[in-house]
Design a protein around this motif. Structure first.
Motif: not given
Length: 128
Positions: A28-30, A61-62, A66-67, A102-104
């Protein structure tokens, strides 16, 4: 029908990685994006130093498998990235039984627009 999200922004904090019970890597990143702020008349305005005032938005962002591994290995706070993926909404009940939402962005692609972790990563992917 289409569900496409494209973001270009900076990573707000270092990536966080975990593995599911099925051994799927989830990172996970923001990502922070900015846009010009508008006053009550709908016009942009400047601060005391003459810079256009910006409104920042933080996007969860999830990244999977591999990514997710690449993002965890090569990305760091402050790095400029471009994310392509889709918007995903979730709903759950918390411990008190209150419905939460939630929203991602579920990422399909993350392009590294600037270098991330230290330059001693000689095997890092090339940046175009």
């Amino acid at each position: 029908m289409t569900n496409i999200a494209i973001l270009t922004g900076r990573i707000a904090r270092d990536p966080e990685t975990r593995k599911t019970q099925g051994e799927i890597t989830v990172t996970s990143i923001t990502v922070v994006t900015d846009r010009p702020a508008r006053n009550k008349d709908g016009k942009t305005y400047k601060d005391d130093n003459g810079y256009t005032v910006k409104d920042s938005e933080f996007h969860r962002v999830t990244c999977f498998n591999g990514l997710g591994k690449n993002v965890a290995q090569y990305c760091t706070k402050g790095q400029l990235v471009a994310v392509e993926g889709r918007v995903h909404y979730t709903q759950w009940e918390d411990q008190e039984g209150v419905k939460r939402y939630g929203c991602e962005i579920l990422a399909d692609k993350v392009d590294f627009l600037t270098k991330g972790k230290s330059s001693d990563n000689q095997d890092a992917p090339e940046i175009d």
